[in-house]
Design an enzyme around this catalytic site. Structure first.
Site, mmCIF file in Angstrom:
data_model
loop_
_atom_site.group_PDB
_atom_site.id
_atom_site.type_symbol
_atom_site.label_atom_id
_atom_site.label_comp_id
_atom_site.label_asym_id
_atom_site.label_seq_id
_atom_site.Cartn_x
_atom_site.Cartn_y
_atom_site.Cartn_z
ATOM 1 N N SER A 143 0.854 -1.200 0.000
ATOM 2 C CA SER A 143 0.000 0.000 0.000
ATOM 3 C C SER A 143 0.882 1.240 0.000
ATOM 4 O O SER A 143 2.054 1.174 0.409
ATOM 5 C CB SER A 143 -0.858 0.034 1.265
ATOM 6 O OG SER A 143 -1.490 1.298 1.407
ATOM 7 N N TYR A 157 -2.489 -1.926 10.250
ATOM 8 C CA TYR A 157 -2.552 -2.016 8.783
ATOM 9 C C TYR A 157 -1.257 -1.505 8.170
ATOM 10 O O TYR A 157 -0.660 -2.146 7.312
ATOM 11 C CB TYR A 157 -3.753 -1.197 8.279
ATOM 12 C CG TYR A 157 -3.953 -1.265 6.783
ATOM 13 C CD1 TYR A 157 -4.648 -2.318 6.202
ATOM 14 C CD2 TYR A 157 -3.454 -0.265 5.941
ATOM 15 C CE1 TYR A 157 -4.829 -2.387 4.829
ATOM 16 C CE2 TYR A 157 -3.634 -0.330 4.573
ATOM 17 C CZ TYR A 157 -4.329 -1.386 4.014
ATOM 18 O OH TYR A 157 -4.507 -1.448 2.656
HETATM 19 P P1 NAI Z 1 -11.802 -5.522 -0.909
HETATM 20 O O1 NAI Z 1 -12.263 -5.457 0.498
HETATM 21 O O2 NAI Z 1 -12.702 -5.082 -2.008
HETATM 22 O O3 NAI Z 1 -11.280 -7.003 -1.250
HETATM 23 C C1 NAI Z 1 -10.522 -7.758 -0.350
HETATM 24 C C2 NAI Z 1 -10.982 -9.215 -0.428
HETATM 25 O O4 NAI Z 1 -10.153 -9.995 0.471
HETATM 26 C C3 NAI Z 1 -12.441 -9.428 0.028
HETATM 27 O O5 NAI Z 1 -13.152 -10.162 -0.960
HETATM 28 C C4 NAI Z 1 -12.298 -10.217 1.322
HETATM 29 O O6 NAI Z 1 -13.382 -11.139 1.559
HETATM 30 C C5 NAI Z 1 -10.982 -10.952 1.095
HETATM 31 N N1 NAI Z 1 -10.389 -11.410 2.352
HETATM 32 C C6 NAI Z 1 -10.347 -10.759 3.541
HETATM 33 N N2 NAI Z 1 -9.760 -11.519 4.464
HETATM 34 C C7 NAI Z 1 -9.422 -12.683 3.859
HETATM 35 C C8 NAI Z 1 -8.786 -13.869 4.302
HETATM 36 N N3 NAI Z 1 -8.403 -14.016 5.578
HETATM 37 N N4 NAI Z 1 -8.578 -14.863 3.414
HETATM 38 C C9 NAI Z 1 -8.977 -14.745 2.127
HETATM 39 N N5 NAI Z 1 -9.602 -13.634 1.654
HETATM 40 C C10 NAI Z 1 -9.816 -12.621 2.515
HETATM 41 O O7 NAI Z 1 -10.458 -4.665 -0.934
HETATM 42 P P2 NAI Z 1 -9.429 -4.194 -2.083
HETATM 43 O O8 NAI Z 1 -9.387 -2.717 -2.050
HETATM 44 O O9 NAI Z 1 -9.664 -4.891 -3.354
HETATM 45 O O10 NAI Z 1 -8.090 -4.712 -1.393
HETATM 46 C C11 NAI Z 1 -7.215 -5.647 -1.963
HETATM 47 C C12 NAI Z 1 -5.837 -5.383 -1.406
HETATM 48 O O11 NAI Z 1 -5.427 -4.058 -1.757
HETATM 49 C C13 NAI Z 1 -5.735 -5.470 0.117
HETATM 50 O O12 NAI Z 1 -4.522 -6.143 0.465
HETATM 51 C C14 NAI Z 1 -5.666 -4.018 0.532
HETATM 52 O O13 NAI Z 1 -5.026 -3.854 1.765
HETATM 53 C C15 NAI Z 1 -4.895 -3.411 -0.614
HETATM 54 N N6 NAI Z 1 -5.001 -1.959 -0.750
HETATM 55 C C16 NAI Z 1 -6.227 -1.373 -0.890
HETATM 56 C C17 NAI Z 1 -6.296 0.011 -0.968
HETATM 57 C C18 NAI Z 1 -7.622 0.699 -1.051
HETATM 58 O O14 NAI Z 1 -7.650 1.925 -0.947
HETATM 59 N N7 NAI Z 1 -8.719 -0.003 -1.282
HETATM 60 C C19 NAI Z 1 -5.094 0.863 -0.959
HETATM 61 C C20 NAI Z 1 -3.872 0.128 -0.840
HETATM 62 C C21 NAI Z 1 -3.850 -1.239 -0.738
#
Ligand code: NAI
Length: 257
Positions: A143, A157
């Site tokens: 991130s 985080y």
């Molecule tokens: P999102 O919340 O839309 O998707 C994340 C997915 O991971 C969800 O489907 C959730 O059910 C799944 N998940 C959560 N815990 C889990 C586990 N223990 N095992 C398997 N799956 C699990 O979020 P997004 O934005 O697509 O995030 C994806 C990655 O991007 C994350 O690592 C997040 O930290 C990172 N990120 C997101 C940012 C943002 O602004 N949205 C910015 C920087 C990084």
């Protein structure tokens, strides 16, 4: 097609970046293992991939559990015959993650277990499979907060993402002679479920937007496109890198009005 005959495993593919990447990778010819704890979300991603004529399999797995990570990798090899792309994308941002004084130990542990240990376990079981397939590409999602301190405290985080970034560099060095590349993506603030449920008022959104030179949140597909480059052989000399995709946020001292 940029991922012809490749097998990709994407964690957290039931939503956001993971889902968009599953759709994009499948369009480029990859067979995709969709991993998530959210069963309806994962199944919906598979349905969308199949509706566009692609190949995908849903595997329910919690990335913080060793046995479940072992099983997700085994499913990729059993169903599609190998593994070439390991996309460690699953992550959480807990609403009670705060500063050092106020963050409960349980929230710290939960965040670290999913965001940081989850990447380790993905690699622990994924790397032997990549070796068996003759090499491949590991993509870990860190991130922008691994590069900059955030005004809104989310200590666990931020620490977890710093760990992902430094672990990725070491993975890259350890496996550089094995045709296994490892790179980290540092997304800026995105308009996905993860962030929008925290920035749940216009005022909170606006407070974040003033820091982004482009003046908008990123979209999951914009991260998926960066991941596609790192997944494909077009990035064959790229390893140990930090791919920042953030609308300029980490380059800015002062943003334009
Ligand atoms: P999102 O919340 O839309 O998707 C994340 C997915 O991971 C969800 O489907 C959730 O059910 C799944 N998940 C959560 N815990 C889990 C586990 N223990 N095992 C398997 N799956 C699990 O979020 P997004 O934005 O697509 O995030 C994806 C990655 O991007 C994350 O690592 C997040 O930290 C990172 N990120 C997101 C940012 C943002 O602004 N949205 C910015 C920087 C990084």
């Amino acid at each position: 097609m940029r991922l012809r005959e490749k097998v990709a495993l994407i964690t957290g593919a039931g939503s956001g970046i993971g889902r968009e990447s599953a759709l994009l990778f499948a369009q480029e010819g990859a067979a995709v293992v969709v991993v998530d704890v959210n069963v309806p979300g994962g199944e919906e991603t598979v349905a969308q991939v199949q509706a566009q004529g692609g190949r995908a399999l849903f595997v329910k797995a919690d990335v913080s559990k060793d046995a479940e990570c072992r099983a997700m990798v085994a499913a990729a090899e059993d169903e599609f015959g190998g593994l070439h792309i390991l996309f460690n994308n699953a992550g959480i941002m807990h609403a009670s993650d705060d500063d050092a004084v106020h963050t409960e130990e349980s929230i710290w542990d939960l965040t670290m277990n999913i965001n940081l240990k989850g990447v380790f376990l993905g690699c622990k079981h994924g790397i032997p499979a990549l070796r068996r397939s003759g090499g491949g590409s590991i993509i870990n999602v860190a991130s922008f907060v691994a590069l900059l301190g955030a005004a809104t405290p989310q200590l666990a985080y931020t620490a977890s993402k710093g760990g992902v970034l430094s672990m990725t560099r070491e993975l890259a060095i350890i496996h550089a002679r094995e045709n296994i590349r490892a790179n980290a993506i540092c997304p800026g603030p995105l308009r996905t479920e993860l962030l929008m449920k925290v920035l749940n008022t216009d005022e909170k959104k606006q407070r974040r937007l003033v820091h982004i030179p482009m003046g908008r949140f990123g979209e999951a597909i914009e991260i998926a496109r960066a991941a596609l480059f790192l997944a494909s052989d077009e990035s064959s000399f790229v390893t140990g890198s930090t791919f920042t995709v953030d609308g300029g946020i980490t380059a800015a001292y002062v943003t334009p009005e």
